[in-house]
Design an enzyme around this catalytic site. Structure first.
Site, PDB file in Angstrom:
ATOM      1  N   ASP A  32      21.441  33.327  -9.154  1.00 39.77           N
ATOM      2  CA  ASP A  32      20.170  32.875  -9.509  1.00 39.77           C
ATOM      3  C   ASP A  32      19.235  34.119  -9.448  1.00 39.77           C
ATOM      4  O   ASP A  32      18.033  34.268  -9.911  1.00 39.77           O
ATOM      5  CB  ASP A  32      19.828  31.863  -8.441  1.00 39.77           C
ATOM      6  CG  ASP A  32      20.652  30.624  -8.559  1.00 39.77           C
ATOM      7  OD1 ASP A  32      21.650  30.840  -8.711  1.00 39.77           O
ATOM      8  OD2 ASP A  32      20.218  29.474  -7.878  1.00 39.77           O
ATOM      9  N   LYS A  67      26.585  20.248 -18.075  1.00 38.19           N
ATOM     10  CA  LYS A  67      25.456  20.263 -16.758  1.00 38.19           C
ATOM     11  C   LYS A  67      24.288  21.116 -16.968  1.00 38.19           C
ATOM     12  O   LYS A  67      22.988  20.452 -16.958  1.00 38.19           O
ATOM     13  CB  LYS A  67      26.213  20.744 -15.626  1.00 38.19           C
ATOM     14  CG  LYS A  67      25.205  20.837 -14.318  1.00 38.19           C
ATOM     15  CD  LYS A  67      25.938  21.459 -13.195  1.00 38.19           C
ATOM     16  CE  LYS A  67      25.035  21.576 -11.915  1.00 38.19           C
ATOM     17  NZ  LYS A  67      25.830  22.207 -10.824  1.00 38.19           N
ATOM     18  N   GLN A  68      24.208  22.159 -17.723  1.00 37.96           N
ATOM     19  CA  GLN A  68      23.180  22.982 -17.703  1.00 37.96           C
ATOM     20  C   GLN A  68      23.396  24.134 -18.913  1.00 37.96           C
ATOM     21  O   GLN A  68      24.583  24.153 -19.406  1.00 37.96           O
ATOM     22  CB  GLN A  68      22.890  23.894 -16.542  1.00 37.96           C
ATOM     23  CG  GLN A  68      24.013  24.849 -16.112  1.00 37.96           C
ATOM     24  CD  GLN A  68      24.077  25.308 -14.677  1.00 37.96           C
ATOM     25  OE1 GLN A  68      24.300  24.641 -13.931  1.00 37.96           O
ATOM     26  NE2 GLN A  68      23.700  26.303 -14.384  1.00 37.96           N
ATOM     27  N   GLU A  83      29.072  24.013 -15.003  1.00 39.38           N
ATOM     28  CA  GLU A  83      30.214  23.512 -13.881  1.00 39.38           C
ATOM     29  C   GLU A  83      30.943  22.275 -14.028  1.00 39.38           C
ATOM     30  O   GLU A  83      31.775  22.039 -13.124  1.00 39.38           O
ATOM     31  CB  GLU A  83      29.587  23.767 -12.449  1.00 39.38           C
ATOM     32  CG  GLU A  83      28.870  25.343 -12.195  1.00 39.38           C
ATOM     33  CD  GLU A  83      27.906  25.274 -10.882  1.00 39.38           C
ATOM     34  OE1 GLU A  83      28.274  26.213 -10.287  1.00 39.38           O
ATOM     35  OE2 GLU A  83      27.454  24.104 -10.812  1.00 39.38           O
TER      36      GLU A  83
END
Length: 770
Positions: free
Chosen positions: A358, A610-611, A497
């Site tokens: 991040d 998920k993303q 993930e």
């Protein structure tokens, strides 16, 4: 809500409404959310927005950045330290608090421009006595070892004595409200008088015995005179309490001020903590609350001059954007290069204060463009832990440096091998085992930081050493497939993930390939331009020509999966063979609803993500793909991404603008900007989503303002404003120049140089000197 409800004490200090976040009524079940929203940090420490008198539902955490401990837990985590917030007021043994009295008025306000928390409450006790309390709290950015609270107390319909307790609470523990996970990371080494007046509490972490001291002193004033009487200091277990009483008259205001200071033995020897804090508080009292608060606000005035984003025509969103910037810049540390920015900043305990990828990909761009000194510190943090990353790679059977998925203070992997659920069940956690793209993110962070700041001294020394070792790790992570004559990375997890592990995740393979190519090019440049730096690098890393020749082969033969005969990039090998489930519905917050198919199937059996994964790759490496490839892959994966991580919406917003999906891009920005303010993921209580704060900034600057750097490094500005906006203004540091960028509703940009040397930039397609 309005400032007009406050008396002059606060009304005259509060900034305009565009800078204010309000809480207009007290609901105990909302306490933990507001404790996160109203947390205050100064880079050195952070304290949640708990109430001074204490409440039943609370996580009253205070963290000092970099103070970690493990003890009985699975990982080194930020240790909750003695909490100095406590101030309790009593009238005839009755506690005057929001959960002990009838609430007649209640409001709290976070003033983001002044970086302080204000409040106003009017309370009626069981005997009908009404007390008005207004207050202000801050943690100084001018002197990070000073914090203060001032309460204005007015007995509205009675006279008498108000008894005051000022508390330093050393009993606070991590996972305060989770019985299965509770842990005490410190032990008490002192609970004593600060000096003639005041309390002093000192603790040490249980594992490394790092000492932390906290001192406070309370005063009361009326008409400019000190009025606190019968002062005494008491010790109740691990609580230090300073007591005093005040004679009050009906309708007459009194002022209570708490002066606080904290140090660790990282700043001074353990034996000197008490005397250092004593002198600090003496200096604080002499300076005065108002003067220190003004100096603190002056620092934030300068910070906002650098970091503010002004959106004309969309006030609600602008306030939310400022909220995200406020928390991010409040946590960054411009003085200490041994600390990072945790995934929840310093506002909550989830993820233990650890740094992830991040930092490099979501937060570092903000600091590189806005606060380059803080960005340099974040890069130095990775360099200080390079040897630990080398040890981590060796431990796992690889070469070079493998940066941990979760990093604390010593650089060892902090992601636990096992996760315990609230019901006591356990499952194996493979994130650190498979999610190796964090090492590529560290490399990309260096590349991006240097591209923005032109910090060649860092690149040719510390940066080159890190980059060499990350390339070495990623090369060793690759396996040669003789049959296909290609290099692969098997048993790996990409950003998504929910598919863990897979073979040949495109994002990971692509970043590994990029890392190898960038380092090979960098080595050639250093050798040509700075032979001395090159020789030092070779001596430190032991790099050989045979090794770099192997890297070149790996780079050239890296497998990058895609759907044959199409432009579709395959997220990982076999992805297109999974059940082709798509998202069809959105909720009232414009958030995607889980498809019904996931009621009977696991996400890993479908193409639901998920993303951002492939889309994250397109964001970072967009220059390597043609426009149609980017557009087609964005559309494909947008229908298959549930945004189960706060990291995701901002990336889809930026990429939506690049492909012309302007409406969705704006909706994604709103989702990101309000994630915590509206508690959209139901977990704001755990702390502010740090990566999302950086993502919001990137969405506006890189997305709607169209800021980019061309291949030759030249700044490029080409706005694509939403119809809701009439104008946009912000500032950036670029190659030694400080620039102000504005855009209007017709997407015309203007760039002004505020300081520094002239630079060239491409503005709306035209190259000009600024």
């Amino acid at each position: 809500m309005s400032r007009e409800m406050f008396s002059g004490n606060l009304r005259n200090r509060l900034h305009s409404d565009e800078w204010l976040i309000w809480q207009d009524q007290y609901e105990a079940k909302e306490n933990l959310k507001y404790e996160s929203l109203f947390a205050l940090s100064n880079g050195y420490l952070g304290i949640r927005g708990s109430h001074e008198e204490g409440t039943k539902i609370t996580l009253p955490y205070l963290y000092i950045n970099g103070v970690f401990d493990k003890s009985e837990t699975f990982m080194r985590e930020l240790s909750t330290l003695p909490n100095w917030l406590g101030i309790r007021l009593y009238v005839e043994k009755e506690l005057i608090g929001i959960e002990d009295c009838e609430i007649l008025e209640f409001s709290r306000v976070l003033d983001m421009k002044g970086a302080f928390l204000g409040k106003r409450v009017r309370l009626k006790d069981s005997k009908g006595r009404e007390t008005l309390i207004e207050g202000i709290r801050f943690v100084s950015r001018n002197n990070v070892h000073r914090m203060g609270i001032r309460l204005y107390v007015t007995p509205l319909n009675y006279s008498g004595i108000i008894e005051v307790e000022s508390i330093i609470d050393g009993t606070i523990i991590n996972f305060y409200d989770a019985p299965r996970f509770k842990v005490k990371h410190t032990y008490m080494t002192a609970n004593e008088k600060l000096a003639a007046d005041g309390c002093y509490v000192e603790v040490a972490t249980r594992e490394n015995h790092l000492h932390v001291g906290c001192g406070c002193r309370i005063e009361a004033y009326a008409d400019g005179k000190q009025i606190l009487g019968n002062r005494m200091i008491s010790r109740f277990g691990e609580q230090g309490v300073e007591f005093g009483d005040i004679h009050v008259e009906e309708g007459k205001e009194v002022e209570i001020v708490k002066y606080v200071s904290m140090y660790t033995e990282r700043e001074c020897p353990a034996y000197a903590l008490h005397t250092t804090i004593e002198k600090e508080i003496e200096g604080f009292v002499e300076t005065g609350f108002d003067q220190e608060l003004k100096a603190h606000e002056d620092v934030y005035k300068n910070m906002w001059e650098n970091a503010d984003i002004q959106i004309t025509g969309d006030d609600e969103l602008n306030r939310a954007v400022r909220f995200n910037i406020f928390h991010l810049m409040s946590t960054g540390n411009e003085h200490d290069d041994h600390v990072n920015v945790g995934a929840k900043l310093l506002t909550g305990e989830e993820y233990g204060g650890h740094a992830f990828w991040d930092t490099e990909l979501f937060m570092l761009p903000f600091f590189s463009w806005v606060f380059p000194k803080t960005a340099q510190n974040l890069e130095n943090y990775r360099y200080h832990l390079l040897d630990a990353a080398r040890a981590n790679a060796h431990k796992n059977g690889y070469k070079g440096a493998q940066y941990p998925w979760e990093s604390a203070d010593d650089g060892t992997e902090q992601c636990p091998d096992w996760t315990i659920e609230p019901d006591g069940t356990c499952y194996r956690c493979y994130v650190a085992v498979y999610e190796h793209h964090v090492t590529a993110a560290v490399a990309y962070g260096i590349y991006n930081y240097v591209k923005i700041t032109q910090d060649m001294d860092f690149l040719y020394s510390k940066g080159a050493e890190i980059l060499t070792e990350t390339a070495r790790f990623l090369a060793s992570r690759c396996e040669y497939n003789k049959e296909q004559d290609r290099y692969e990375i098997n048993q790996v997890t990409g950003p998504d993930e929910w598919h863990e592990p897979v073979n040949n995740n495109l994002y990971t393979n692509y970043l590994a390939r990029w890392n190898l190519g960038y380092v090979l090019s960098l080595l050639a440049s250093i050798k040509k331009e700075n032979q001395e730096a090159y020789d030092i690098l070779i001596e430190k890393t032991g790099l050989t020509e045979a090794e770099t020749a192997h890297w070149k082969e790996v780079q050239e033969k890296m497998y990058l999966p895609r759907k044959e005969g199409t432009r579709l990039l395959e997220q990982f090998e076999g992805y297109f063979e999974l059940d082709n489930v798509t998202i069809e519905k959105y909720d009232e917050n414009d958030w995607p609803v889980r498809p019904d198919a996931l009621k009977t199937k696991r996400a890993r059996e479908t193409q639901i993500n998920k993303q951002a994964d492939v889309v994250m790759l397109l964001h970072l490496m967009g220059n390597e793909f043609d426009e149609e490839t980017i557009k087609e892959n964005y559309a494909y994966y947008e229908k298959r991404t549930l945004h189960g991580s706060s990291l995701s919406p901002s990336i889809f917003s930026v990429m939506g603008l690049k492909v012309g999906d302007d409406s969705k891009a704006y909706r994604y920005l709103r989702r990101a900007a309000f994630i915590d303010l509206l508690n959209m993921q139901g977990n704001t209580r755990e702390g502010i989503h740090a990566a999302n704060t950086g993502g919001v900034w990137q969405t506006i600057v890189f997305g709607f303002a169209g800021v980019a750097q061309r291949e030759d490094g030249m700044l490029k500005v080409h706005p694509n404003m939403p119809k809701e906006w009439q104008g946009l203004t912000f500032r950036l540091h670029y190659r030694g120049a400080w620039l102000e960028i504005t855009a209007d509703g017709s997407n015309q940009a203007k760039v002004i140089r505020l300081a520094g040397e002239p630079v060239e930039a491409e503005i709306n397609g035209k190259v000009t000197t600024i």
